[in-house]
Design an enzyme around this catalytic site. Structure first.
Site, mmCIF file in Angstrom:
data_model
loop_
_atom_site.group_PDB
_atom_site.id
_atom_site.type_symbol
_atom_site.label_atom_id
_atom_site.label_comp_id
_atom_site.label_asym_id
_atom_site.label_seq_id
_atom_site.Cartn_x
_atom_site.Cartn_y
_atom_site.Cartn_z
ATOM 1 N N CYS A 167 119.994 -47.037 10.957
ATOM 2 C CA CYS A 167 119.269 -45.895 10.518
ATOM 3 C C CYS A 167 119.075 -44.909 11.891
ATOM 4 O O CYS A 167 117.951 -44.667 12.334
ATOM 5 C CB CYS A 167 117.941 -46.299 10.189
ATOM 6 S SG CYS A 167 118.080 -47.304 8.924
ATOM 7 N N TYR A 178 134.923 -55.675 25.436
ATOM 8 C CA TYR A 178 133.679 -54.810 25.291
ATOM 9 C C TYR A 178 133.352 -54.457 23.984
ATOM 10 O O TYR A 178 133.129 -53.133 23.701
ATOM 11 C CB TYR A 178 133.931 -53.441 26.388
ATOM 12 C CG TYR A 178 134.293 -54.182 28.058
ATOM 13 C CD1 TYR A 178 133.237 -54.830 28.478
ATOM 14 C CD2 TYR A 178 135.443 -53.773 28.404
ATOM 15 C CE1 TYR A 178 133.586 -55.485 29.613
ATOM 16 C CE2 TYR A 178 135.602 -54.335 29.561
ATOM 17 C CZ TYR A 178 134.639 -55.102 30.484
ATOM 18 O OH TYR A 178 134.956 -55.633 31.694
HETATM 19 C C1 LIG Z 1 133.337 -55.554 34.839
HETATM 20 C C2 LIG Z 1 134.010 -55.915 36.201
HETATM 21 C C3 LIG Z 1 135.355 -56.500 35.887
HETATM 22 C C4 LIG Z 1 136.171 -56.209 35.062
HETATM 23 O O1 LIG Z 1 136.556 -55.145 34.739
HETATM 24 P P1 LIG Z 1 137.636 -54.532 33.833
HETATM 25 O O2 LIG Z 1 137.785 -53.233 33.909
HETATM 26 O O3 LIG Z 1 137.315 -55.155 32.443
HETATM 27 O O4 LIG Z 1 139.074 -55.242 34.089
HETATM 28 C C5 LIG Z 1 135.571 -57.144 37.220
HETATM 29 N N1 LIG Z 1 134.862 -57.118 38.464
HETATM 30 C C6 LIG Z 1 133.605 -56.695 38.369
HETATM 31 C C7 LIG Z 1 132.860 -56.772 39.510
HETATM 32 C C8 LIG Z 1 132.973 -56.194 37.098
HETATM 33 O O5 LIG Z 1 131.743 -55.395 37.236
#
Ligand SMILES: *Cc1c(COP(=O)(O)O)cnc(C)c1O
Length: 407
Positions: A345, A374
């Site tokens: 909603c 994600y």
């Molecule tokens: C989110 C993150 C990742 C992974 O990033 P991707 O874009 O999914 O490859 C790696 N290291 C750190 C510190 C992150 O915050």
């Protein structure tokens, strides 16, 4: 095609039949093959860890365990998830800002291999926790490089962010290490780029980061054993058949690495997990409001927040179905622009905006591709307390059987 895209027959075979379709379907066989491809491209001296925040389901972690070097986690909860899924054998490295004493205690208790420290306060805190447990913690210093950083497109560094230690404060951080005998400096962590689609510019970033890490270490007489270049290998949601050119990145790294170079680590989430899953949801109503066409799904952004979080057009296919069980006429949209929303909603619950569609009727399916990273993991599942989607994992064997049946 790299992206897993199950047929209607496969979907109907897998989902419950007594309710409208709402499911994440993962192909673990595809995940296995894809991850092996990424890892095998890397030169000797470079390792690929999986950043589990992209998708931390135990089935994903268990599939990846024999393939990747280990797992990057960003909370005590993720440490437990990795240990529960894989056991004590899994190599785990931990990063993330805003750490607490409880996190560092978990690092020690669960035998995490190394922790990435993001501030001078956290150096003191990690040292105090390690001292209280009579332990030594191997660490990397996470540095927010002074900008501009070549090759850093969408950045978490080289500009003001809450991440890492400002490169200008490195002298102070190194001086702090000298009064932290329970920490063992092993190198630098330089995750700076997110979803970089271009391997050449990513290689520019990696080589620049590597040379800056060497310069800082040399200046302070530090023994540089490990340089972690983070994740950020991109997934092109607009061109789903084009894969990030790992061979290009690997080739340029190979040229730059020499005997005695530090160990290079990557910790990628998105590129590892994105391709292996779809989020598929049934149209449960259609309407035209103030001249615009809408289709409403059994599901929405509380299952799959990625399109609204990234404000991007997410790749999808419409799967038309014939089974109409009701006595009244089936409603739908034909040859017009349709906005596809969820069941929440709130007007924010939009998955596709004004998409030109030839036919979308109640009972048809909208199947979002590249939904493995994600997707479920970043979504607010319990907002409004609708039923969760089914979460289905095709083991390698079953996928093989499907293929033989040609469905
Ligand atoms: C989110 C993150 C990742 C992974 O990033 P991707 O874009 O999914 O490859 C790696 N290291 C750190 C510190 C992150 O915050």
């Amino acid at each position: 095609m790299t992206a897993f895209a199950p047929s209607l027959e496969t979907i109907e075979h897998l989902v419950s039949r007594d309710r409208p379709v709402s499911a994440f379907i993962h192909d673990l066989d595809a995940l296995d093959r894809h991850a092996r491809g990424l890892v095998s491209a890397l030169p000797p001296g470079a390792e690929l860890f999986y950043a589990i925040k992209a998708n931390s389901d135990p089935a994903i972690l268990r599939t990846l365990a024999p393939i990747v070097a280990g797992f990057e986690v960003a909370s005590a909860g993720e440490i437990r998830k990795a240990r529960e899924a894989i056991g004590v054998g899994a190599r785990i490295i931990m990063g993330g800002p805003a750490r607490t004493a409880t996190d560092f205690a978990a690092v020690i208790d669960h035998m995490v291999e190394r922790v990435h420290i993001e501030s001078i306060h956290l150096l003191h805190l990690a040292n105090a926790v390690a001292e209280s447990r009579n332990a030594t913690l191997p660490i990397l210093l996470r540095v927010n490089l002074s900008g501009p950083v070549p090759g850093a497109t969408i950045t978490m560094g080289g500009q003001p962010t809450q991440f890492g230690i400002d490169e200008a404060e490195i002298d102070e951080a190194v001086a702090t290490l000298a009064v932290c005998p329970h920490l063992r400096f092993e190198g630098f962590h330089l995750h700076t780029v997110s979803n970089n689609l271009d391997a050449e510019t990513h290689a520019d970033f990696c080589l620049e980061a590597l040379s800056r890490a060497r310069r800082i270490a040399d200046r302070h007489g530090l023994d540089l054993r490990v340089v972690n270049l983070g994740g950020g290998w991109g997934v092109d949601y607009a061109r789903i058949d084009s894969l990030f050119d790992v061979d290009c990145l690997a080739g340029r790294l190979r040229d730059a690495l020499e005997p005695g170079s530090p160990q290079i680590q990557f910790e990628c989430g998105r590129i590892v997990a994105a391709y292996c899953a779809v989020y598929v949801s049934e149209v449960v109503d259609v309407k035209t409001n103030h001249g615009e066409a809408f289709a409403l799904l059994r599901g929405g952004s509380h299952h799959f927040r990625l399109p609204s979080a990234w404000r991007h057009r997410h790749p999808f296919v419409v799967i038309n179905r014939e089974n109409w069980i009701w006595k009244w006429p089936r409603r739908g949209h034909t040859d017009c622009r349709v906005t596809v929303t969820g069941e929440l909603c709130t007007p924010k619950d939009v998955l596709l905006e004004a998409e030109p569609l030839s036919a979308l009727r109640i009972g048809d399916l909208v199947c979002f591709l590249l939904a493995g990273a994600y997707g479920w993991d970043i979504s607010h599942h319990d907002f409004l307390s609708n039923a969760h989607p089914e979460r289905i994992f095709l083991p390698a064997r079953q996928v093989g059987a499907d293929k033989e049946m040609n469905i």
